[in-house]
Design a protein around this motif. Structure first.
Motif, PDB file in Angstrom:
ATOM      1  N   GLU A  20      -5.818   2.269   2.027  1.00 40.80           N
ATOM      2  CA  GLU A  20      -6.047   0.844   2.276  1.00 40.80           C
ATOM      3  C   GLU A  20      -6.913   0.215   1.194  1.00 40.80           C
ATOM      4  OE1 GLU A  20      -5.513   0.314   6.969  1.00 40.80           O
ATOM      5  OE2 GLU A  20      -7.588   0.679   6.369  1.00 40.80           O
TER       6      GLU A  20
ATOM      7  N   GLN B  61       0.837  -1.197   0.000  1.00 42.27           N
ATOM      8  CA  GLN B  61       0.000   0.000   0.000  1.00 42.27           C
ATOM      9  C   GLN B  61       0.870   1.244   0.000  1.00 42.27           C
ATOM     10  OE1 GLN B  61      -2.645  -0.485   3.347  1.00 42.27           O
ATOM     11  NE2 GLN B  61      -1.168   0.224   4.856  1.00 42.27           N
ATOM     12  N   THR B  62       0.283   2.324  -0.492  1.00 44.48           N
ATOM     13  CA  THR B  62       1.062   3.546  -0.681  1.00 44.48           C
ATOM     14  C   THR B  62       0.368   4.722  -0.013  1.00 44.48           C
ATOM     15  OG1 THR B  62      -0.055   3.905  -2.770  1.00 44.48           O
ATOM     16  CG2 THR B  62       2.055   2.796  -2.887  1.00 44.48           C
ATOM     17  N   ALA B  63       1.130   5.790   0.139  1.00 43.14           N
ATOM     18  CA  ALA B  63       0.584   6.994   0.760  1.00 43.14           C
ATOM     19  C   ALA B  63      -0.346   7.709  -0.220  1.00 43.14           C
ATOM     20  CB  ALA B  63       1.716   7.909   1.205  1.00 43.14           C
TER      21      ALA B  63
ATOM     22  N   PHE C 171       7.070   7.098  14.602  1.00 44.08           N
ATOM     23  CA  PHE C 171       5.847   6.532  15.167  1.00 44.08           C
ATOM     24  C   PHE C 171       5.184   7.542  16.111  1.00 44.08           C
ATOM     25  CE2 PHE C 171       8.331   2.846  13.939  1.00 44.08           C
ATOM     26  CZ  PHE C 171       7.385   2.048  13.301  1.00 44.08           C
ATOM     27  N   ASN C 172       5.030   8.747  15.601  1.00 47.44           N
ATOM     28  CA  ASN C 172       4.416   9.787  16.425  1.00 47.44           C
ATOM     29  C   ASN C 172       2.905   9.834  16.292  1.00 47.44           C
ATOM     30  OD1 ASN C 172       6.806  10.637  17.526  1.00 47.44           O
ATOM     31  ND2 ASN C 172       7.149  12.263  16.024  1.00 47.44           N
ATOM     32  N   LEU C 173       2.381   9.216  15.231  1.00 48.14           N
ATOM     33  CA  LEU C 173       0.935   9.315  14.993  1.00 48.14           C
ATOM     34  C   LEU C 173       0.179   8.157  15.629  1.00 48.14           C
ATOM     35  CD1 LEU C 173       0.896  10.408  11.245  1.00 48.14           C
ATOM     36  CD2 LEU C 173       0.429  11.812  13.263  1.00 48.14           C
TER      37      LEU C 173
ATOM     38  N   GLY D 281      -0.487   6.998   9.423  1.00 50.53           N
ATOM     39  CA  GLY D 281       0.713   6.217   9.733  1.00 50.53           C
ATOM     40  C   GLY D 281       1.802   6.309   8.678  1.00 50.53           C
ATOM     41  N   ALA D 282       1.481   6.797   7.482  1.00 52.68           N
ATOM     42  CA  ALA D 282       2.509   6.903   6.447  1.00 52.68           C
ATOM     43  C   ALA D 282       3.445   8.076   6.769  1.00 52.68           C
ATOM     44  CB  ALA D 282       1.858   7.095   5.077  1.00 52.68           C
ATOM     45  N   ASN D 283       4.675   7.962   6.311  1.00 49.68           N
ATOM     46  CA  ASN D 283       5.679   9.020   6.493  1.00 49.68           C
ATOM     47  C   ASN D 283       5.721   9.547   7.927  1.00 49.68           C
ATOM     48  OD1 ASN D 283       6.907   9.420   3.781  1.00 49.68           O
ATOM     49  ND2 ASN D 283       4.742   9.597   3.233  1.00 49.68           N
ATOM     50  N   ASP D 284       5.834   8.607   8.824  1.00 47.94           N
ATOM     51  CA  ASP D 284       5.832   8.916  10.254  1.00 47.94           C
ATOM     52  C   ASP D 284       7.047   8.234  10.880  1.00 47.94           C
ATOM     53  OD1 ASP D 284       5.159   9.423  12.911  1.00 47.94           O
ATOM     54  OD2 ASP D 284       3.683   7.791  12.998  1.00 47.94           O
ATOM     55  N   PRO D 285       8.249   8.782  10.635  1.00 50.64           N
ATOM     56  CA  PRO D 285       9.474   8.043  10.947  1.00 50.64           C
ATOM     57  C   PRO D 285       9.597   7.646  12.422  1.00 50.64           C
ATOM     58  CG  PRO D 285       9.945  10.345  10.425  1.00 50.64           C
ATOM     59  CD  PRO D 285       8.527  10.085  10.029  1.00 50.64           C
TER      60      PRO D 285
ATOM     61  N   TRP E  25      -2.178   6.267   4.614  1.00 49.84           N
ATOM     62  CA  TRP E  25      -2.112   5.081   3.769  1.00 49.84           C
ATOM     63  C   TRP E  25      -3.460   4.910   3.074  1.00 49.84           C
ATOM     64  CZ3 TRP E  25       2.533   3.487   3.068  1.00 49.84           C
ATOM     65  CH2 TRP E  25       3.461   3.380   4.095  1.00 49.84           C
TER      66      TRP E  25
ATOM     67  N   GLN F  23       0.433  13.070   2.833  1.00 50.07           N
ATOM     68  CA  GLN F  23       1.550  12.130   2.905  1.00 50.07           C
ATOM     69  C   GLN F  23       1.453  11.209   4.109  1.00 50.07           C
ATOM     70  OE1 GLN F  23       1.546  15.282   3.713  1.00 50.07           O
ATOM     71  NE2 GLN F  23       3.133  15.851   5.190  1.00 50.07           N
TER      72      GLN F  23
ATOM     73  N   ARG G  12      -5.846   5.382   6.304  1.00 49.69           N
ATOM     74  CA  ARG G  12      -5.442   5.234   7.702  1.00 49.69           C
ATOM     75  C   ARG G  12      -4.154   6.012   7.934  1.00 49.69           C
ATOM     76  NH1 ARG G  12      -6.687   1.516  11.703  1.00 49.69           N
ATOM     77  NH2 ARG G  12      -7.576  -0.033  10.308  1.00 49.69           N
TER      78      ARG G  12
END
Lengths: 722, 722
Positions: B576, B561-563, B621-623, B615-619, B574, B571, B613
């Protein structure tokens, strides 16, 4: 061990001299008498009576509604017939408790309506499995219907006209009892909770209709040889510790017919000594069900619906029965949590004593529930440390497979702390009775994900599940528990299994350790894998919470992410991040509610770490989202994973207080000796906690030199505080 | 409107005749007297006293700890200095309430220690923004320190030696008051909650030190011209309805200095009539804070920490003050939820009356909280329908921007039902005081995600945020509210904004409708977009729950899956699942706790649906993970999104009861007339609910023929039940 107190004792004496007086199944004549003498009812019982009255009055208003049985679970006719058995049950009991004939007449009207319909009913049109019903899609639901309705009937039978009685018995209860027994031998003869429900339904019908042949059939099976039937179920389904092999979710469900039929036998034929059978196994079964819970919910091992807990009606019945047997006031605090009791003499005693302030905390404790009829097929280890019902609780699943509803997760762990599930078990992939979710049945993802080993906190070799994911093969095997001890400030369990994989042995030793350096006890877990061939070794850890820190360099998949694998559950995990090969250690901190947890991993072989999340290859959005940390040793013949789970700090955003959000542990070290390993946990404070663990738990004398100290002990393990 | 009752009235009379008696800030001499007369304290107050006693006794045991100020928020010295102001505060009050001099001495020791340190302190080494402190990294924290500590000092001052008093005032309180005012004009003169804290701190110090010049400065600003200072803050920060422009999370925080300084002014200079100022705006501000909550938590609009709610200390102070002003027993039920009160005469009155059983439900109601000093900058519409504090609540954010902490989500919605947040707002991306999460500050994802329009339940054009994501530009603009009405069974609000995007107008009209065909009220929402150029139009709907059904054909991204996009928050999502272009409608059902919700969408233009959803581009894990349904019209100059949110059924896995898990609505239709639209909701039962909505809310007479019926009404809208 069993103390017979109060109403049951009275009932026992009375029924011996007057066996045929009705009601006498669960609500007895003596129970009715107790209600009459009670005057004002205590709140819990008044609530039960009010609920029954509301249900029956509304039904009297609406008139009987007996639709053609056409729908599967969750559908209209299914839910309606379920509601009807409660109406018949409640109306009968209300007649006894109030003396009002309109309640009797309503139950009678309903039963006559079912008598008119039942004889012509074919098998249910929505039948799916090998045990179809007629009123319902499964014969299981039909047995439940009978267990409830026969109680209502028992309460009105003596006051019915001969014509009504003959009609209801000839056209409804006898055909239904035959359908559930002689006409459904594949269920009735099966040692399984469906068989118990059928036996209870048929046996209770036997008592209510004064037909000893039905009772004998229920107790001893169709052939009357004891190979099937209620006693065989009691002997084979529970371990000597009262553990039911499918686990607590099904134990709860199975409990109901055991408790109800057990009480019916006791009330009608106390000379059978049913509650003394097998050293009081019925009581053990009730109590061990309660022990398999945390914060009111059952441990969600195997095919469990996670929402199920102590407030389910089965446990409400169980508490009333157990309180009657033991007078243990800890049960009153469970009743208080349930906020409910049953409309019987036992229920009245619970409500009265609770209202009198007699409740005490239930004695949740550290215990091993051995599995298997003889208690030698592994077991469920429950380690508890701390005060109160929310004391930290570690559950080590070292049980047998648990038949077709068992998951393939030998040696897996669940951890609860501070009222929360910290290391989680997914439970079942199922939305009970939701038609759009495959009619409420187990979803395809239950097999493809929830039952697979990778969905659990245990080791997976070569991306294949334990026992090849074949439950029949798994059923022949179980872990052996080499160590289970509770000492002051230390709980420990160790188990191993050598045939979860051919040619590999898995051994897990888990300590729960009191520590003044952590917010609650520390978990030290040592997982050893020894295989004949180089294998890929995965250890996943699923946690509930938000990652707040980690010390490993991840490649985070930002704009595109892919599934972890192609089968055996791996296809359902997204890889959110992946590390390069790490030398030997990593640590991860997350926040769950108001407390931080740091997972310290020390691995004997080079490994990669991944952050994974459920949701891949889930076309119908059937999976809940669940995050995990996966440690992978790409190829090794053996590996040791040392894991420390450290609860620390406090996060209180309402009061704007955050303390100790960072780990208070400086380092975890492992020092190998000739006969043992020493694992040292070094705190920032300078204090150390060292655990000596003998190779193969060897009981002899051990010496290890580390840091200029000499650590000596005798036995499988020792704890050194410094 | 304001009724002065009980202790405050007594205090008012007393202080007029004896202005300099101390204590007289929040705890007054009359409050102390009331404690002495009370004898046994009511439970809520006993708990407050016990907590203070525990804190101070532990501190006496440990001795004073005044570390060098080196750490940022969440660090040791930061948290220690926060703890110390509570100790000084509590110790002073305990001295007054118990007469024990050891409490006085402990407060004195602490204050002298601070006096020794403060004069030499440079600006804090961890300062990050333009308002650094000396004890703390932010001057804001320093003001809070003073607000608390000065109360403790006020309680012991009269009993100190001249030497101690001179030393503490000359070396600590006067320099600190100067630092916070004359030396920090950029904060002190700012109309902003930081300015209010500074004003309160300086003003309360003025009263405690009997220095009218400090009070004047606090009330009117450095120039004494009323352009800054407390009264200017009161006039400009609150709307006439008591709404604080940053939203409830900051309103709560801002409330504390308003309430405390307000009470100090009242107690020391009742002739200023501070609680009558601006038609009693202080009381309105307290009450409107409470109204901006559901199930005890604040509506999480703008940069809100979602856990914050009515149990925060600021609201505890607010409730005590408001109860003293109004005697409204609904406030006692809020105090009961809080389980706390303050150690003052007002707090004692709350605890006493609560203990006497005088609490009544707080009157949560449907109300529009206008925004802006003059109430003409949009507003927050709160629609409530049903019984009790968990009545269904819809929040329409039609407010102004709310300065730098405002999110770019004009016209967004939050929906609560059955005790749960159903349509959700993300709140802030921040973990308060967690050092590993950027020191507990707002995270980068707060700007890149949480503040962006796509993170909210409102329309986004061309993947850009409202007002170009520029809060200063957004600050110049607000929605106009054309309609806000509450009628029997109908709540409605309509607002539009024409400059969230250049050359586009957004209009949203939202009805909350009583309906016997649903489990709770029905939401009908009509979102109109009119642009000058063909635009991509996105409407996301974030929900809390598990998807159980949908009627649209999705391509589900199984193994990869992609952003969703590259910027402005896109960005971070995701994708889904994604559908082909759909003609005009779709529906989605999810399960939240024990109730199902079906979202029926009817769109005027061809659209695609996506499930997204976070969570993408969240280096790092802040989200948090958050699922949403995104409807996209790829290109159109205008579009109308009609959304119906239908609560239905019941899911009770504990009792194994599931009913009505499928929508009870057959169809949503929209029929265009010449001057209006008719939207028909057709239930399975055959009943219909039709809503006539005039174009541009035109108030004239309207007629629409549909299905052989003639619908006629006069006015902006009408509801037709059939």
């Amino acid at each position: 061990m069993i103390r017979i107190v109060g109403l049951v004792a009275a009932a026992l004496l009375a029924t011996t001299s007057c066996a045929s007086a009705q009601p006498n199944l669960i609500l007895t004549g003596e129970g009715v008498e107790a209600f009459r003498e009670a005057g004002a009812l205590p709140p819990l019982m008044q609530r039960a009576l009010d609920a029954a009255t509301r249900r029956v009055e509304a039904s009297i208003q609406a008139g009987p509604i007996v639709p053609e049985p056409v729908d599967p679970g969750g559908g209209y006719s299914h839910e309606r017939h379920k509601e009807n058995y409660k109406i018949i049950h409640d109306a009968g009991l209300l007649f006894q408790l109030t003396g009002e004939r309109r309640y009797l007449e309503h139950a009678e009207t309903y039963l006559l309506a079912y008598a008119d319909m039942y004889g012509d009913l074919p098998l249910h049109p929505e039948r799916r499995n090998q045990a179809p019903g007629r009123l319902f899609w499964q014969s299981l639901n039909e047995a439940v219907w009978l267990v409830y309705s026969i109680q209502g009937y028992d309460a009105i039978r003596a006051e019915l006209s001969d014509a009504s009685r003959d009609r209801i018995e000839a056209a409804l209860f006898r055909p239904m009892a035959e359908f559930l027994s002689t006409e459904s031998p594949q269920t009735f003869q099966r040692i399984h909770n469906h068989g118990t429900w059928a036996a209870a339904a048929v046996g209770m019908t036997g008592y209510a209709l004064d037909d000893p042949a039905l009772v004998e059939r229920a107790l001893f099976g169709l052939e009357l040889d004891g190979e099937a039937g209620f006693l065989a179920q009691l002997d084979q389904l529970f371990s000597p510790d009262g553990y039911y092999t499918e686990g607590p979710y099904y134990q709860r469900y199975a409990l109901m017919p055991f408790v109800l039929f057990g009480q019916a036998v006791q009330n009608n034929e106390p000379e059978r000594g049913i509650f003394e059978h097998r050293d009081g196994i019925l009581l053990e079964a009730i109590l061990s069900t309660i022990h398999q819970s945390y914060a009111g919910r059952f441990f969600p091992i195997n095919d469990a619906i996670r929402e199920k807990g102590l407030d389910t009606v089965e446990v409400v019945y169980g508490v009333a029965a157990a309180y009657s047997l033991t007078g243990d006031t800890g049960l009153l605090s469970i009743a208080d949590q349930q906020g409910a009791t049953v409309l019987t003499g036992d229920g009245l005693a619970v409500a009265t004593d609770l209202d009198a302030g007699m409740a005490s905390p239930f004695a949740f404790d550290t215990r091993l529930l051995r599995d298997g009829p003889d208690g030698n097929q592994g077991g469920l280890a429950i380690l508890r440390m701390g005060a109160g019902e929310l004391a930290q609780t570690l559950v080590a699943k070292h049980t047998g497979q648990g038949m077709g509803h068992g998951h393939f997760d030998k040696l897996s762990l669940i951890l609860y702390d501070g009222g929360q599930e910290i290391l989680t078990d997914y439970g079942a992939a199922r939305f009970l009775n939701v038609p759009s979710k495959d009619g409420g049945r187990y979803l395809p993802e239950n097999s493809s994900w929830a039952r697979q080993t990778i969905a659990h906190n245990t080791v997976v070799l070569n991306e294949t599940s334990h026992h090849g994911g074949d439950w029949r093969r798994a059923q022949e095997s179980w872990p052996s528990i080499a160590l289970f001890e509770q000492r002051d400030g230390v709980n420990v369990v160790s188990a191993s299994i050598s045939d979860a994989y051919p040619d590999a042995t898995l051994t897990r030793t888990t300590f729960q350790l009191q520590s003044e350096n952590t917010a609650s006890p520390l978990i030290l877990d040592v997982f050893d894998v020894v295989a004949d061939e180089p294998s890929q070794i995965d250890l996943p850890t699923y946690f509930a919470g938000q990652l707040t820190d980690f010390d490993i360099a991840f490649e985070r998949f930002g704009s595109q992410q892919t599934a972890l694998g192609a089968g055996n559950g791996y296809q359902h995990l997204w890889v959110e991040a992946q590390s390069e090969i790490a030398a030997d250690r990593a640590r991860f901190t997350w926040l769950t509610e108001n407390r931080f947890y740091t997972y310290h991993a020390l691995v004997s072989e080079p490994f990669e770490a991944r952050i994974v999340r459920t949701g891949a290859n889930d076309p119908d959005f059937n999976l809940r989202t669940q995050q995990g940390i996966l440690l992978r040793v790409p190829s090794a013949e053996s590996a040791r994973f040392i894991s420390v789970f450290e609860p620390h700090g406090r996060y209180d955003p309402a009061q704007e207080i955050t303390v100790a959000s960072e780990s208070g542990i400086d380092e975890i070290r492992s020092v190998e000796g000739e006969t043992a390993t020493l694992i040292q946990i070094v705190f920032n404070s300078g204090q150390r906690l060292s655990v000596g663990l003998a190779h193969d738990l060897h009981a002899g004398a051990h010496t290890i030199n580390a840091d200029g100290h000499r650590y000596e002990w005798t036995g499988a393990y020792n704890i050194f505080g410094e």
